[in-house]
Design an enzyme around this catalytic site. Structure first.
Site, PDB file in Angstrom:
ATOM      1  N   ARG A  16      -1.350  -2.415  -6.696  1.00 15.03           N
ATOM      2  CA  ARG A  16      -1.600  -3.716  -6.063  1.00 15.03           C
ATOM      3  C   ARG A  16      -2.550  -4.550  -6.923  1.00 15.03           C
ATOM      4  O   ARG A  16      -2.359  -5.759  -7.102  1.00 15.03           O
ATOM      5  CB  ARG A  16      -2.178  -3.522  -4.658  1.00 15.03           C
ATOM      6  CG  ARG A  16      -1.141  -3.056  -3.646  1.00 15.03           C
ATOM      7  CD  ARG A  16      -1.772  -2.500  -2.381  1.00 15.03           C
ATOM      8  NE  ARG A  16      -2.634  -3.438  -1.693  1.00 15.03           N
ATOM      9  CZ  ARG A  16      -2.224  -4.381  -0.835  1.00 15.03           C
ATOM     10  NH1 ARG A  16      -0.928  -4.525  -0.586  1.00 15.03           N
ATOM     11  NH2 ARG A  16      -3.089  -5.162  -0.211  1.00 15.03           N
ATOM     12  N   HIS A  26      -2.296   3.238  -5.174  1.00 12.56           N
ATOM     13  CA  HIS A  26      -2.887   2.035  -4.592  1.00 12.56           C
ATOM     14  C   HIS A  26      -3.276   1.023  -5.663  1.00 12.56           C
ATOM     15  O   HIS A  26      -3.316  -0.180  -5.424  1.00 12.56           O
ATOM     16  CB  HIS A  26      -4.110   2.418  -3.760  1.00 12.56           C
ATOM     17  CG  HIS A  26      -4.453   1.405  -2.707  1.00 12.56           C
ATOM     18  ND1 HIS A  26      -4.944   0.158  -3.008  1.00 12.56           N
ATOM     19  CD2 HIS A  26      -4.362   1.459  -1.358  1.00 12.56           C
ATOM     20  CE1 HIS A  26      -5.162  -0.514  -1.885  1.00 12.56           C
ATOM     21  NE2 HIS A  26      -4.805   0.246  -0.878  1.00 12.56           N
ATOM     22  N   ARG A  84       0.847  -1.179   0.000  1.00 10.61           N
ATOM     23  CA  ARG A  84       0.000   0.000   0.000  1.00 10.61           C
ATOM     24  C   ARG A  84       0.890   1.239   0.000  1.00 10.61           C
ATOM     25  O   ARG A  84       1.988   1.219   0.567  1.00 10.61           O
ATOM     26  CB  ARG A  84      -0.913  -0.004   1.223  1.00 10.61           C
ATOM     27  CG  ARG A  84      -1.868  -1.206   1.263  1.00 10.61           C
ATOM     28  CD  ARG A  84      -2.681  -1.224   2.540  1.00 10.61           C
ATOM     29  NE  ARG A  84      -3.590  -2.381   2.546  1.00 10.61           N
ATOM     30  CZ  ARG A  84      -3.256  -3.590   2.986  1.00 10.61           C
ATOM     31  NH1 ARG A  84      -2.031  -3.812   3.465  1.00 10.61           N
ATOM     32  NH2 ARG A  84      -4.128  -4.577   2.950  1.00 10.61           N
ATOM     33  N   HIS A 114      -3.214 -10.163   2.605  1.00  8.67           N
ATOM     34  CA  HIS A 114      -4.640 -10.413   2.760  1.00  8.67           C
ATOM     35  C   HIS A 114      -4.848 -11.680   3.574  1.00  8.67           C
ATOM     36  O   HIS A 114      -4.058 -12.625   3.470  1.00  8.67           O
ATOM     37  CB  HIS A 114      -5.325 -10.582   1.396  1.00  8.67           C
ATOM     38  CG  HIS A 114      -5.437  -9.314   0.633  1.00  8.67           C
ATOM     39  ND1 HIS A 114      -5.777  -9.270  -0.696  1.00  8.67           N
ATOM     40  CD2 HIS A 114      -5.250  -8.024   1.013  1.00  8.67           C
ATOM     41  CE1 HIS A 114      -5.797  -8.017  -1.103  1.00  8.67           C
ATOM     42  NE2 HIS A 114      -5.486  -7.241  -0.094  1.00  8.67           N
ATOM     43  N   TYR A 120      -4.510 -18.389   6.315  1.00  7.13           N
ATOM     44  CA  TYR A 120      -3.085 -18.491   6.026  1.00  7.13           C
ATOM     45  C   TYR A 120      -2.303 -17.497   6.883  1.00  7.13           C
ATOM     46  O   TYR A 120      -2.665 -16.335   7.011  1.00  7.13           O
ATOM     47  CB  TYR A 120      -2.807 -18.181   4.546  1.00  7.13           C
ATOM     48  CG  TYR A 120      -3.286 -19.244   3.593  1.00  7.13           C
ATOM     49  CD1 TYR A 120      -2.950 -20.579   3.791  1.00  7.13           C
ATOM     50  CD2 TYR A 120      -4.067 -18.913   2.497  1.00  7.13           C
ATOM     51  CE1 TYR A 120      -3.382 -21.550   2.909  1.00  7.13           C
ATOM     52  CE2 TYR A 120      -4.508 -19.877   1.607  1.00  7.13           C
ATOM     53  CZ  TYR A 120      -4.151 -21.200   1.828  1.00  7.13           C
ATOM     54  OH  TYR A 120      -4.587 -22.158   0.961  1.00  7.13           O
ATOM     55  N   LYS A 134      -2.284  -2.683   7.624  1.00  7.24           N
ATOM     56  CA  LYS A 134      -3.730  -2.465   7.680  1.00  7.24           C
ATOM     57  C   LYS A 134      -4.353  -3.686   8.351  1.00  7.24           C
ATOM     58  O   LYS A 134      -4.704  -4.669   7.694  1.00  7.24           O
ATOM     59  CB  LYS A 134      -4.307  -2.270   6.273  1.00  7.24           C
ATOM     60  CG  LYS A 134      -5.795  -1.945   6.275  1.00  7.24           C
ATOM     61  CD  LYS A 134      -6.307  -1.750   4.865  1.00  7.24           C
ATOM     62  CE  LYS A 134      -7.798  -1.447   4.866  1.00  7.24           C
ATOM     63  NZ  LYS A 134      -8.324  -1.272   3.495  1.00  7.24           N
TER      64      LYS A 134
END
Length: 438
Positions: free
Chosen positions: A359, A356, A259, A383, A393, A286
């Site tokens: 990504r 951004h 990010r 994520h 994960y 984040k």
């Protein structure tokens, strides 16, 4: 005993000190105790409530005369007949008065009234804000202060109805910010659920309002997905005539899948060039607050091209803390608008690409062109992805696969710089060979 046994106030006024009587009885539970309070006489009313004998004080004579005492006794009898305990009724009235006075004092002091929507909402916020990151908490309270409190903040929360709440949300909708309206509804619902749990409100009038709002159109950050156009952007970035710091950021942004805020706040202490690794602290990721405080850091394997860019930048900013220091203030990171401003200056409009959006570019082309497995890409994007068994994960997993992927991605970007139609070589991971095609 018949009522009104005391013929008049004159009978009471004629009582002299030393009178041997203890009381004067007026009948049906009302009587006057003599010389009970500093020489004054006190009115009492005896009654039975569900079989329990109780006594209610009705004031002192002469402040409470015979006529007024009888009126108070009649009122108490009516309450008993209606199934209401006069003593409890008096306590409730006193509590309501004290609450009203406290509310008036709070309002005079600039504070929300007791039991108002704003008072309960701020109480809810104080309970929950420790769970959130400071930036997220600031957004919530500001949303309430700007879009909700001005309209229903002063209203008693227990009296608010669904139409009243919907009117507040319609005001937000009318500005065209549909996503904000839905977020406001979510926050209002959270406040009401807290109110119900604490006894401040009987129900949640926001519960069934979601379908009454317009649905926002899901939009994504603009991103370049065409390899040829991406190659044009990379070449323009290499030729960018601005500062060396911004040019370095333009080179690393498409390469590292981070990010913009995570990149521009990079600190030299987080890099290990010997192992080609960037360890990004959890606090800057984040995540929810618990993840920021207790979660693992995010590992960014650095391709050789990234290491070369950083080594070249180090002589310029390496004496300070920030890799991408501010132009005017070297003790701060560069502006969050710097990369986007450079993209605009190079002729790439805001509806085509943003910092951004890189990504999304990497996420799409890694899967479509380099055939990298989704779980490896998502792990590098930080994520939270679950497998078929529902296991999330760990973001530190697949490190070998991610290292291979990051190098292959950097090599692919180099090829796009020269010829976007070229095909990158196969990418070998620890478990498989992924064949990439341009």
């Amino acid at each position: 005993m018949a009522r009104y046994s005391i013929s008049s106030d004159l009978v009471i006024r004629s009582i002299k000190p030393g009178d041997p009587r203890k009381r004067l009885t007026d009948g049906d539970g009302l009587y006057l105790l003599l010389f009970v309070k500093g020489g004054a006489h006190g009115w009492r009313f005896d009654y039975s409530f569900y079989g329990i004998r109780r006594t209610l004080s009705l004031g002192t004579y002469p402040d409470t005369g015979l006529k007024l005492a009888r009126e108070k006794a009649d009122e108490a009898r009516q309450l008993v007949a209606a199934g209401v305990d006069p003593s409890q009724h008096r306590k409730d009235k006193k509590a309501a008065y004290l609450q009203q006075r406290e509310s008036m004092e709070r309002v005079a002091a600039g504070l929300p009234a007791v039991g108002s929507f704003e008072e309960v909402a701020r109480d809810w916020f104080s309970v929950r804000k420790s769970e959130w990151a400071a930036s997220y908490a600031d957004k919530i309270i500001r949303r309430l202060e700007m879009d909700v409190f001005p309209w229903v903040g002063k209203d008693p929360i227990a009296s608010l109805t669904p139409p009243q709440v919907l009117t507040v949300l319609r005001r937000i909708e009318s500005r065209g910010v549909l996503e904000t309206a839905h977020r406001a509804l979510e926050n209002i619902g959270q406040v009401f659920r807290y109110a119900v749990a604490t006894g401040a409100a009987p129900s949640n009038p926001a519960r069934d309002l979601k379908d009454a709002l317009k649905r926002p159109t899901v939009t994504h950050f603009p991103a370049i997905l065409d390899p040829k156009r991406l190659g044009e952007l990379l070449r323009a970035s290499d030729a960018y005539a601005g500062t060396h710091i911004v040019r370095a950021a333009l080179g690393l942004m498409p390469m590292l899948l981070l990010r913009p805020g995570e990149l521009r706040q990079a600190r030299w202490s987080e890099f290990d060039f010997d192992t080609a690794t960037w360890t990004l602290p959890a606090a800057r990721m984040k995540r929810e607050k618990s993840g920021k405080l207790h979660g693992p850091p995010h590992i960014v394997p650095l391709p050789t091209q990234a290491v070369a860019t950083l080594r070249e930048l180090h002589p310029l900013t390496g004496r300070g803390d920030y890799v991408f220091r501010g132009e005017r203030h070297h003790d701060r990171p560069m502006s969050d608008a710097a990369v986007n401003a450079a993209l605009r200056a190079m002729g790439f409009p805001a509806n085509e690409v943003t910092g951004h959006g890189f990504r999304a570019t990497a996420r799409t082309l890694l899967a479509e062109r380099l055939k990298v497995p989704e779980h490896v890409i998502e792990a590098q994007l930080a994520h939270a992805v679950k497998d078929s068994l529902g296991r999330a994960y760990n973001r530190t997993e697949f490190l070998a696969e991610r290292r291979n992927m990051m190098q292959a991605w950097a090599d692919y970007l180099d090829q796009l710089r020269t010829d976007s139609s070229s095909s990158p070589a196969p990418v070998r991971t620890s478990k498989q060979v992924v064949y990439a095609s341009a």
